[in-house]
Design a protein around this motif. Structure first.
Motif, PDB file in Angstrom:
ATOM      1  N   ILE A  14       0.817  -1.201   0.040  1.00 50.49           N
ATOM      2  CA  ILE A  14      -0.099   0.022   0.095  1.00 50.49           C
ATOM      3  C   ILE A  14       0.859   1.140   0.080  1.00 50.49           C
ATOM      4  N   ARG A  15       1.835   1.219   0.789  1.00 54.97           N
ATOM      5  CA  ARG A  15       2.891   2.509   0.722  1.00 54.97           C
ATOM      6  C   ARG A  15       3.477   2.852  -0.521  1.00 54.97           C
ATOM      7  N   ASN A  16       3.617   1.807  -1.323  1.00 57.43           N
ATOM      8  CA  ASN A  16       4.545   1.936  -2.463  1.00 57.43           C
ATOM      9  C   ASN A  16       3.493   2.112  -3.764  1.00 57.43           C
ATOM     10  N   LEU A  17       2.154   2.317  -3.445  1.00 59.52           N
ATOM     11  CA  LEU A  17       1.180   2.584  -4.388  1.00 59.52           C
ATOM     12  C   LEU A  17       0.824   4.036  -4.376  1.00 59.52           C
ATOM     13  N   PRO A  18       0.403   4.445  -5.723  1.00 56.41           N
ATOM     14  CA  PRO A  18       0.174   6.088  -5.682  1.00 56.41           C
ATOM     15  C   PRO A  18      -1.570   6.100  -5.173  1.00 56.41           C
ATOM     16  N   LEU A  19      -1.615   7.195  -4.086  1.00 52.85           N
ATOM     17  CA  LEU A  19      -2.940   7.384  -3.719  1.00 52.85           C
ATOM     18  C   LEU A  19      -3.710   7.391  -4.695  1.00 52.85           C
ATOM     19  N   LEU A  20      -3.612   7.995  -5.948  1.00 51.18           N
ATOM     20  CA  LEU A  20      -4.706   7.982  -6.670  1.00 51.18           C
ATOM     21  C   LEU A  20      -5.140   6.574  -7.423  1.00 51.18           C
ATOM     22  N   LEU A  21      -4.310   5.880  -7.506  1.00 51.66           N
ATOM     23  CA  LEU A  21      -4.451   4.534  -8.052  1.00 51.66           C
ATOM     24  C   LEU A  21      -5.508   3.812  -7.027  1.00 51.66           C
ATOM     25  N   ILE A  22      -5.387   4.101  -5.841  1.00 54.49           N
ATOM     26  CA  ILE A  22      -6.035   3.352  -4.752  1.00 54.49           C
ATOM     27  C   ILE A  22      -7.472   4.108  -4.977  1.00 54.49           C
ATOM     28  N   ILE A  23      -7.650   5.331  -5.144  1.00 51.44           N
ATOM     29  CA  ILE A  23      -8.888   5.947  -5.253  1.00 51.44           C
ATOM     30  C   ILE A  23      -9.672   5.340  -6.380  1.00 51.44           C
ATOM     31  N   PHE A  24      -8.849   5.350  -7.630  1.00 53.10           N
ATOM     32  CA  PHE A  24      -9.479   4.784  -8.811  1.00 53.10           C
ATOM     33  C   PHE A  24      -9.905   3.363  -8.470  1.00 53.10           C
ATOM     34  N   PHE A  25      -9.173   2.544  -8.031  1.00 54.56           N
ATOM     35  CA  PHE A  25      -9.347   1.211  -7.636  1.00 54.56           C
ATOM     36  C   PHE A  25     -10.719   1.265  -6.735  1.00 54.56           C
ATOM     37  N   THR A  26     -10.967   1.789  -5.893  1.00 55.76           N
ATOM     38  CA  THR A  26     -11.982   1.754  -4.668  1.00 55.76           C
ATOM     39  C   THR A  26     -13.152   1.973  -5.507  1.00 55.76           C
ATOM     40  N   TYR A  27     -13.381   3.082  -6.056  1.00 58.22           N
ATOM     41  CA  TYR A  27     -14.387   3.492  -6.795  1.00 58.22           C
ATOM     42  C   TYR A  27     -14.600   2.875  -8.161  1.00 58.22           C
ATOM     43  N   PHE A  28     -13.901   2.355  -8.851  1.00 56.36           N
ATOM     44  CA  PHE A  28     -14.139   1.772 -10.271  1.00 56.36           C
ATOM     45  C   PHE A  28     -13.787   0.505 -10.136  1.00 56.36           C
ATOM     46  N   ALA A  29     -13.044  -0.198  -9.584  1.00 57.02           N
ATOM     47  CA  ALA A  29     -12.741  -1.583  -9.626  1.00 57.02           C
ATOM     48  C   ALA A  29     -13.733  -2.352  -8.706  1.00 57.02           C
ATOM     49  N   LEU A  30     -13.667  -1.852  -7.533  1.00 64.76           N
ATOM     50  CA  LEU A  30     -14.514  -2.624  -6.486  1.00 64.76           C
ATOM     51  C   LEU A  30     -15.711  -3.105  -6.808  1.00 64.76           C
ATOM     52  N   PRO A  31     -16.633  -2.059  -7.758  1.00 66.50           N
ATOM     53  CA  PRO A  31     -17.915  -2.388  -8.019  1.00 66.50           C
ATOM     54  C   PRO A  31     -17.981  -3.868  -8.809  1.00 66.50           C
ATOM     55  N   GLU A  32     -16.785  -4.006  -9.838  1.00 65.56           N
ATOM     56  CA  GLU A  32     -16.932  -5.031 -10.509  1.00 65.56           C
ATOM     57  C   GLU A  32     -16.985  -6.490  -9.651  1.00 65.56           C
ATOM     58  N   ILE A  33     -16.700  -6.317  -8.454  1.00 62.49           N
ATOM     59  CA  ILE A  33     -16.781  -7.510  -7.551  1.00 62.49           C
ATOM     60  C   ILE A  33     -17.831  -7.485  -6.674  1.00 62.49           C
ATOM     61  N   GLY A  34     -18.898  -6.553  -6.897  1.00 63.48           N
ATOM     62  CA  GLY A  34     -20.163  -6.511  -5.976  1.00 63.48           C
ATOM     63  C   GLY A  34     -19.961  -5.509  -4.794  1.00 63.48           C
ATOM     64  N   ILE A  35     -18.794  -4.850  -4.724  1.00 65.21           N
ATOM     65  CA  ILE A  35     -18.657  -3.767  -3.590  1.00 65.21           C
ATOM     66  C   ILE A  35     -18.779  -2.360  -4.177  1.00 65.21           C
ATOM     67  N   ASP A  36     -20.071  -2.031  -3.999  1.00 63.15           N
ATOM     68  CA  ASP A  36     -20.377  -0.781  -4.810  1.00 63.15           C
ATOM     69  C   ASP A  36     -20.558   0.546  -3.717  1.00 63.15           C
ATOM     70  N   MET A  37     -19.901   1.729  -3.928  1.00 64.23           N
ATOM     71  CA  MET A  37     -19.768   2.669  -2.856  1.00 64.23           C
ATOM     72  C   MET A  37     -20.335   3.944  -3.494  1.00 64.23           C
ATOM     73  N   GLU A  38     -21.013   4.858  -2.694  1.00 62.11           N
ATOM     74  CA  GLU A  38     -21.036   6.199  -3.635  1.00 62.11           C
ATOM     75  C   GLU A  38     -19.723   6.972  -3.258  1.00 62.11           C
ATOM     76  N   ILE A  39     -19.713   8.019  -3.954  1.00 68.04           N
ATOM     77  CA  ILE A  39     -18.370   8.780  -3.869  1.00 68.04           C
ATOM     78  C   ILE A  39     -17.750   9.015  -2.676  1.00 68.04           C
ATOM     79  N   THR A  40     -18.582   9.560  -1.653  1.00 67.19           N
ATOM     80  CA  THR A  40     -17.935  10.170  -0.520  1.00 67.19           C
ATOM     81  C   THR A  40     -17.125   8.812   0.360  1.00 67.19           C
ATOM     82  N   SER A  41     -17.956   7.585   0.078  1.00 65.42           N
ATOM     83  CA  SER A  41     -17.742   6.657   0.903  1.00 65.42           C
ATOM     84  C   SER A  41     -16.405   6.043   0.300  1.00 65.42           C
ATOM     85  N   ALA A  42     -16.464   6.007  -1.168  1.00 70.71           N
ATOM     86  CA  ALA A  42     -14.997   5.539  -1.669  1.00 70.71           C
ATOM     87  C   ALA A  42     -13.917   6.300  -1.366  1.00 70.71           C
TER      88      ALA A  42
END
Length: 216
Positions: free
Chosen positions: A62-90
């Motif tokens: 986690i420390r060696n990943l860009p925060l921007l990548l984690i944000i993208f992953f949380t909002y765009f990738a997690l819904p693909e496996i059934g974890i859907d969050m609204e913007i603020t929660s993501a």
């Protein structure tokens, strides 16, 4: 540069709405990341077989990943496996995951900074490992960790602006909407959001410096 038009009451009110979102996301992320980071840091310090190595591996990733990548992953990738969050929660989840890894290292380093002689003296006086950690190591380590923790919280507050990429309605997002209306609003908007970030972060910097002086 149209300062009068840019700083109209409606625009300022809209900016404050965004600033409130920024502060809310930052506050929740700070609380959660401190709790999670503290637990992870203490568990890594305790050197529990297997668990410590697993946590160290996860933290390093986690420390060696860009925060921007984690944000993208949380909002765009997690819904693909059934974890859907609204913007603020993501945004909160992404910031919490990233900052927890950072804070866990601060906690672990603070605990390791306590002299071994004090630990040995506590153990020889009859305290077990967990009593030594609770009554001897943690109280001293926490005082040493406060300044770097405050600095990390400042970074977290600034990092909330990255969530604009997923349209979090924060200060920067609302400013973009305003200066999107007229080109003459661009400079005034950037100036005022810079001032607003500066005021909060500078106040936290002063607190960190005073705490450092108090500790010394």
């Amino acid at each position: 540069m149209n300062f009068m038009g840019a700083y109209s009451p409606d625009h300022l009110s809209f900016l404050m709405e965004g600033f409130w979102v920024t502060l809310k996301v930052a506050f929740i992320s700070i609380v959660l990341s401190f709790l999670i980071g503290s637990i992870v840091g203490i568990l890594r310090y305790a050197r529990i077989p297997v668990l410590s190595h697993v946590l160290a591996f996860i933290v390093e990733i986690i420390r060696n990943l860009p925060l921007l990548l984690i944000i993208f992953f949380t909002y765009f990738a997690l819904p693909e496996i059934g974890i859907d969050m609204e913007i603020t929660s993501a945004a909160i989840v992404a910031l919490t995951v990233f900052e927890s890894a950072m804070i866990s290292e601060i906690i672990r380093s603070g605990l390791k900074s306590i002299e071994k002689g004090q630990i040995e003296a506590a153990r020889s006086s009859g305290l077990n490992y967990y009593q030594t950690l609770r009554f001897i190591v943690l109280p001293q380590a926490l005082r040493r960790m406060v300044p770097p923790l405050v600095s990390q919280f400042i970074s977290l507050l600034k990092d909330t602006s990255l969530a604009v990429v997923i349209a979090l309605p924060d200060l920067l997002h609302n400013a973009q909407i305003i200066y999107g209306q007229k080109q003459s609003y661009v400079v005034p908007m950037f100036l005022i959001i810079a001032v607003m970030y500066f005021i909060v972060n500078y106040a936290l910097s002063i607190i960190a410096r005073r705490l450092e002086v108090t500790r010394v």
